[in-house]
Design a protein around this motif. Structure first.
Motif, PDB file in Angstrom:
ATOM      1  N   ALA A 171       2.780 -10.789 144.072  1.00  0.00           N
ATOM      2  CA  ALA A 171       1.880 -11.717 145.132  1.00  0.00           C
ATOM      3  C   ALA A 171       0.452 -11.049 145.447  1.00  0.00           C
ATOM      4  O   ALA A 171      -0.366 -11.646 145.905  1.00  0.00           O
ATOM      5  CB  ALA A 171       2.513 -11.692 146.573  1.00  0.00           C
ATOM      6  N   PHE A 172       0.453  -9.707 145.329  1.00  0.00           N
ATOM      7  CA  PHE A 172      -0.705  -8.926 145.988  1.00  0.00           C
ATOM      8  C   PHE A 172      -1.599  -8.352 144.740  1.00  0.00           C
ATOM      9  O   PHE A 172      -1.081  -8.130 143.695  1.00  0.00           O
ATOM     10  CB  PHE A 172      -0.327  -7.390 146.771  1.00  0.00           C
ATOM     11  N   ALA A 173      -2.675  -8.452 145.050  1.00  0.00           N
ATOM     12  CA  ALA A 173      -3.696  -7.719 143.901  1.00  0.00           C
ATOM     13  C   ALA A 173      -3.433  -6.247 143.848  1.00  0.00           C
ATOM     14  O   ALA A 173      -2.821  -5.588 144.587  1.00  0.00           O
ATOM     15  CB  ALA A 173      -5.209  -7.968 144.434  1.00  0.00           C
ATOM     16  N   PRO A 174      -3.874  -5.496 142.636  1.00  0.00           N
ATOM     17  CA  PRO A 174      -3.423  -4.155 142.421  1.00  0.00           C
ATOM     18  C   PRO A 174      -4.264  -3.349 143.459  1.00  0.00           C
ATOM     19  O   PRO A 174      -5.245  -3.529 144.127  1.00  0.00           O
ATOM     20  CB  PRO A 174      -4.118  -3.769 140.815  1.00  0.00           C
ATOM     21  N   GLY A 175      -3.547  -2.399 143.909  1.00  0.00           N
ATOM     22  CA  GLY A 175      -3.842  -1.400 145.027  1.00  0.00           C
ATOM     23  C   GLY A 175      -2.759  -1.660 146.234  1.00  0.00           C
ATOM     24  O   GLY A 175      -3.152  -0.905 147.294  1.00  0.00           O
ATOM     25  N   TRP A 176      -2.029  -2.306 146.030  1.00  0.00           N
ATOM     26  CA  TRP A 176      -0.949  -2.642 147.066  1.00  0.00           C
ATOM     27  C   TRP A 176      -0.033  -1.342 147.302  1.00  0.00           C
ATOM     28  O   TRP A 176       0.006  -0.403 146.435  1.00  0.00           O
ATOM     29  CB  TRP A 176      -0.124  -3.724 146.950  1.00  0.00           C
ATOM     30  N   ARG A 177       0.485  -1.110 148.508  1.00  0.00           N
ATOM     31  CA  ARG A 177       1.267  -0.127 148.725  1.00  0.00           C
ATOM     32  C   ARG A 177       2.768  -0.720 149.550  1.00  0.00           C
ATOM     33  O   ARG A 177       2.615  -1.535 150.335  1.00  0.00           O
ATOM     34  CB  ARG A 177       0.755   0.945 149.683  1.00  0.00           C
ATOM     35  N   VAL A 178       3.628   0.005 149.307  1.00  0.00           N
ATOM     36  CA  VAL A 178       5.017  -0.358 149.838  1.00  0.00           C
ATOM     37  C   VAL A 178       5.606   1.092 150.590  1.00  0.00           C
ATOM     38  O   VAL A 178       5.790   1.868 149.655  1.00  0.00           O
ATOM     39  CB  VAL A 178       6.151  -0.908 148.842  1.00  0.00           C
ATOM     40  N   GLY A 179       6.132   1.057 151.756  1.00  0.00           N
ATOM     41  CA  GLY A 179       6.700   2.150 152.425  1.00  0.00           C
ATOM     42  C   GLY A 179       8.059   1.779 152.692  1.00  0.00           C
ATOM     43  O   GLY A 179       8.144   0.642 153.178  1.00  0.00           O
ATOM     44  N   LEU A 180       8.910   2.525 152.308  1.00  0.00           N
ATOM     45  CA  LEU A 180      10.386   2.390 152.611  1.00  0.00           C
ATOM     46  C   LEU A 180      10.890   3.400 153.833  1.00  0.00           C
ATOM     47  O   LEU A 180      10.816   4.622 153.556  1.00  0.00           O
ATOM     48  CB  LEU A 180      11.014   2.612 151.242  1.00  0.00           C
ATOM     49  N   GLY A 181      11.478   2.942 154.733  1.00  0.00           N
ATOM     50  CA  GLY A 181      11.893   3.750 155.711  1.00  0.00           C
ATOM     51  C   GLY A 181      13.318   4.112 155.278  1.00  0.00           C
ATOM     52  O   GLY A 181      13.763   3.602 154.281  1.00  0.00           O
ATOM     53  N   ARG A 182      13.911   4.937 156.027  1.00  0.00           N
ATOM     54  CA  ARG A 182      15.347   5.552 155.705  1.00  0.00           C
ATOM     55  C   ARG A 182      16.291   4.424 156.445  1.00  0.00           C
ATOM     56  O   ARG A 182      15.942   3.554 157.168  1.00  0.00           O
ATOM     57  CB  ARG A 182      15.494   6.798 156.225  1.00  0.00           C
ATOM     58  N   ALA A 183      17.482   4.320 155.954  1.00  0.00           N
ATOM     59  CA  ALA A 183      18.411   3.456 156.514  1.00  0.00           C
ATOM     60  C   ALA A 183      19.232   4.152 157.861  1.00  0.00           C
ATOM     61  O   ALA A 183      19.365   5.418 158.239  1.00  0.00           O
ATOM     62  CB  ALA A 183      19.782   3.550 155.704  1.00  0.00           C
ATOM     63  N   HIS A 184      18.877   3.301 158.963  1.00  0.00           N
ATOM     64  CA  HIS A 184      19.276   3.547 160.189  1.00  0.00           C
ATOM     65  C   HIS A 184      20.278   2.238 161.038  1.00  0.00           C
ATOM     66  O   HIS A 184      19.937   1.355 160.491  1.00  0.00           O
ATOM     67  CB  HIS A 184      17.933   3.719 161.137  1.00  0.00           C
ATOM     68  N   ARG A 185      20.993   2.849 161.791  1.00  0.00           N
ATOM     69  CA  ARG A 185      22.024   1.763 162.501  1.00  0.00           C
ATOM     70  C   ARG A 185      21.520   1.131 163.523  1.00  0.00           C
ATOM     71  O   ARG A 185      20.869   1.693 164.577  1.00  0.00           O
ATOM     72  CB  ARG A 185      23.452   2.425 162.701  1.00  0.00           C
ATOM     73  N   GLY A 186      21.917   0.009 163.821  1.00  0.00           N
ATOM     74  CA  GLY A 186      21.349  -0.765 165.274  1.00  0.00           C
ATOM     75  C   GLY A 186      19.917  -1.173 165.463  1.00  0.00           C
ATOM     76  O   GLY A 186      19.381  -0.905 164.565  1.00  0.00           O
ATOM     77  N   PRO A 187      19.750  -1.907 166.428  1.00  0.00           N
ATOM     78  CA  PRO A 187      18.401  -2.461 166.772  1.00  0.00           C
ATOM     79  C   PRO A 187      17.205  -1.371 166.793  1.00  0.00           C
ATOM     80  O   PRO A 187      16.145  -1.653 166.235  1.00  0.00           O
ATOM     81  CB  PRO A 187      18.515  -3.086 168.114  1.00  0.00           C
ATOM     82  N   GLY A 188      17.843  -0.288 167.390  1.00  0.00           N
ATOM     83  CA  GLY A 188      16.793   0.996 167.423  1.00  0.00           C
ATOM     84  C   GLY A 188      16.556   1.760 166.065  1.00  0.00           C
ATOM     85  O   GLY A 188      15.484   2.020 165.749  1.00  0.00           O
ATOM     86  N   GLY A 189      17.480   1.494 165.152  1.00  0.00           N
ATOM     87  CA  GLY A 189      17.463   1.759 163.865  1.00  0.00           C
ATOM     88  C   GLY A 189      16.366   0.998 163.283  1.00  0.00           C
ATOM     89  O   GLY A 189      15.738   1.571 162.144  1.00  0.00           O
ATOM     90  N   VAL A 190      16.343  -0.219 163.189  1.00  0.00           N
ATOM     91  CA  VAL A 190      15.522  -1.050 162.508  1.00  0.00           C
ATOM     92  C   VAL A 190      14.074  -0.651 162.913  1.00  0.00           C
ATOM     93  O   VAL A 190      13.265  -0.413 162.077  1.00  0.00           O
ATOM     94  CB  VAL A 190      15.778  -2.572 163.048  1.00  0.00           C
ATOM     95  N   VAL A 191      13.768  -0.440 164.342  1.00  0.00           N
ATOM     96  CA  VAL A 191      12.257   0.162 164.841  1.00  0.00           C
ATOM     97  C   VAL A 191      12.167   1.287 164.240  1.00  0.00           C
ATOM     98  O   VAL A 191      10.760   1.719 163.734  1.00  0.00           O
ATOM     99  CB  VAL A 191      12.497   0.122 166.180  1.00  0.00           C
ATOM    100  N   THR A 192      13.032   2.258 164.093  1.00  0.00           N
ATOM    101  CA  THR A 192      12.698   3.576 163.614  1.00  0.00           C
ATOM    102  C   THR A 192      12.392   3.540 162.010  1.00  0.00           C
ATOM    103  O   THR A 192      11.468   4.221 161.342  1.00  0.00           O
ATOM    104  CB  THR A 192      14.039   4.388 163.706  1.00  0.00           C
ATOM    105  N   SER A 193      13.321   2.648 161.157  1.00  0.00           N
ATOM    106  CA  SER A 193      13.060   2.542 159.783  1.00  0.00           C
ATOM    107  C   SER A 193      11.472   1.873 159.568  1.00  0.00           C
ATOM    108  O   SER A 193      10.941   2.091 158.562  1.00  0.00           O
ATOM    109  CB  SER A 193      14.150   1.668 159.076  1.00  0.00           C
ATOM    110  N   TYR A 194      11.256   0.818 160.574  1.00  0.00           N
ATOM    111  CA  TYR A 194       9.912   0.320 160.342  1.00  0.00           C
ATOM    112  C   TYR A 194       8.769   1.264 160.486  1.00  0.00           C
ATOM    113  O   TYR A 194       8.150   1.098 159.596  1.00  0.00           O
ATOM    114  CB  TYR A 194       9.912  -0.868 161.220  1.00  0.00           C
ATOM    115  N   ARG A 195       9.014   2.106 161.405  1.00  0.00           N
ATOM    116  CA  ARG A 195       7.871   3.006 161.578  1.00  0.00           C
ATOM    117  C   ARG A 195       7.862   3.912 160.693  1.00  0.00           C
ATOM    118  O   ARG A 195       6.660   4.505 160.162  1.00  0.00           O
ATOM    119  CB  ARG A 195       8.417   3.732 163.114  1.00  0.00           C
TER     120      ARG A 195
END
Length: 360
Positions: A208-232
């Motif tokens: 979908a994206f032109a060359p030069g895109w980046r993907v950052g992968l958070g670590r696995a965390h549990r619960g709603p707070g874990g989703v926030v942490t992984s996103y950051r």
């Protein structure tokens, strides 16, 4: 269904008796009936078949009126479907926004509606298009940050997110993935146990994206707070990749844990950079070529020939620069202890954007 189509039948009978086509009010009634059929969960096929079956009882069948009433029924049905879809998308955007910001208002109840079981472990992947500087979501090492709206995905963002989500849902099921746009980036929330989902998300981002895109992968965390942490963590991984000049398009927070640790004691890392690298400012041509040489040597595990290829210079030039660094700083990458100090100082310089931003 028959009770919904009473107005449709009356219009047909009147048209058969008088030859008069249905008026605006009558067609609006048909549209309302079509919308109500959609809200009750009837299929458009069932709606049209019922309308045609009722028309068979009218003699002679007024085909022009029938065409208009059926068209109005379908229009009302489609409008109701589009309206429901817009409401669902708005609810999804609001839910994702609340989830990623850690706002807990009825979060578990709303998550259940989208098929997410927040007691599980989740991984968040963040994708940023090419040509965008900075993630906008959060700062390195958790430094504040409301997202910027000026860059990233725009215009076609929702369409891109929807296409990618549709592809992921088709493979993994709607209860396993949630894709949305936030702070100009594409965000994918998936269970930590479904590791293949991250690879599939990255595959669609690449398309979908032109060359030069980046993907950052958070670590696995549990619960709603874990989703926030992984996103950051995912957003910070992209930010770190930019600061360090990393070439990899996919960056895992788990592979970059040392850098937030360095930045937690900013005073110490500033002292290290200043103490070790400040003499390079006096070098002819400035410190940048020497810093780039150190980075290339470290990335090549000390192989000066490979480092020269990375830099596009001769091996003799690399050797000369390393000797220049040793004379100016007193540190040599040939010594194991000094190499660690030099490499840490260079990483710190990139993280702090030195020498472009002088240190106190």
């Amino acid at each position: 269904m028959d009770e919904l189509l009473g107005g449709h039948l009356r219009v047909l009978r009147e048209a058969a008796a008088t030859g008069r086509p249905p008026g605006r009010a009558e067609l609006d009634d048909c549209r309302a009936a079509g919308a109500l059929a959609a809200e009750r969960g009837a299929s458009v096929r069932a709606l049209v078949e019922a309308a045609l079956a009722l028309a068979e009882s009218v003699t002679p069948t007024p085909f022009p009126a029938l065409r208009r009433t059926v068209s109005a029924l379908m229009e009302g049905y489609e409008n109701a479907q589009r309206s429901a879809l817009r409401l669902e998308e708005a609810a999804r955007r609001e839910f994702v926004d609340d989830l990623l910001q850690g706002r807990a208002d009825r979060l578990a109840e709303r998550a259940e509606h989208f098929g997410l079981r927040l007691a599980e472990t989740y991984v968040v992947a963040v994708a940023r298009p090419a040509g965008v500087t900075g993630t906008g979501a959060v700062g390195v090492a958790g430094e504040g940050g409301k997202g910027g709206e000026g860059g990233g995905l725009a215009g076609e963002a929702e369409g891109t997110a929807r296409r990618i989500e549709d592809a992921l849902v088709a493979r993994f099921g709607s209860h396993n993935v949630l894709v949305a746009v936030r702070d100009g980036m594409l965000v994918c929330v998936a269970p930590g146990s479904l590791t293949v989902a991250n690879g599939e998300f990255t595959h669609h981002v690449r398309q979908a994206f032109a060359p030069g895109w980046r993907v950052g992968l958070g670590r696995a965390h549990r619960g709603p707070g874990g989703v926030v942490t992984s996103y950051r963590e995912g957003a910070n991984a992209i930010e770190l990749g930019d600061r360090l000049g990393l070439r990899a398009p996919v960056l895992r927070a788990a592979d970059l844990l040392v850098f937030p640790v360095l930045l937690r004691d900013r005073a110490a890392i500033e002292d290290l950079v200043t103490s070790v690298l400040s003499p390079l400012v006096e070098a002819r041509g400035g410190p940048e070529p020497l810093l780039a040489t150190l980075e290339a040597v470290f990335a090549s595990q000390g192989n000066q020939t490979a480092a020269a290829r990375r830099l596009g210079v001769s091996t003799r030039a690399v050797t000369y620069r390393l000797e220049r660094i040793r004379r100016l700083t007193g540190f040599s990458p040939d010594d194991s202890t000094q190499r660690f100090t030099l490499e840490t100082a260079v990483l710190g310089a990139r993280l702090l954007d030195w020498p472009a931003h002088p240190l106190r």
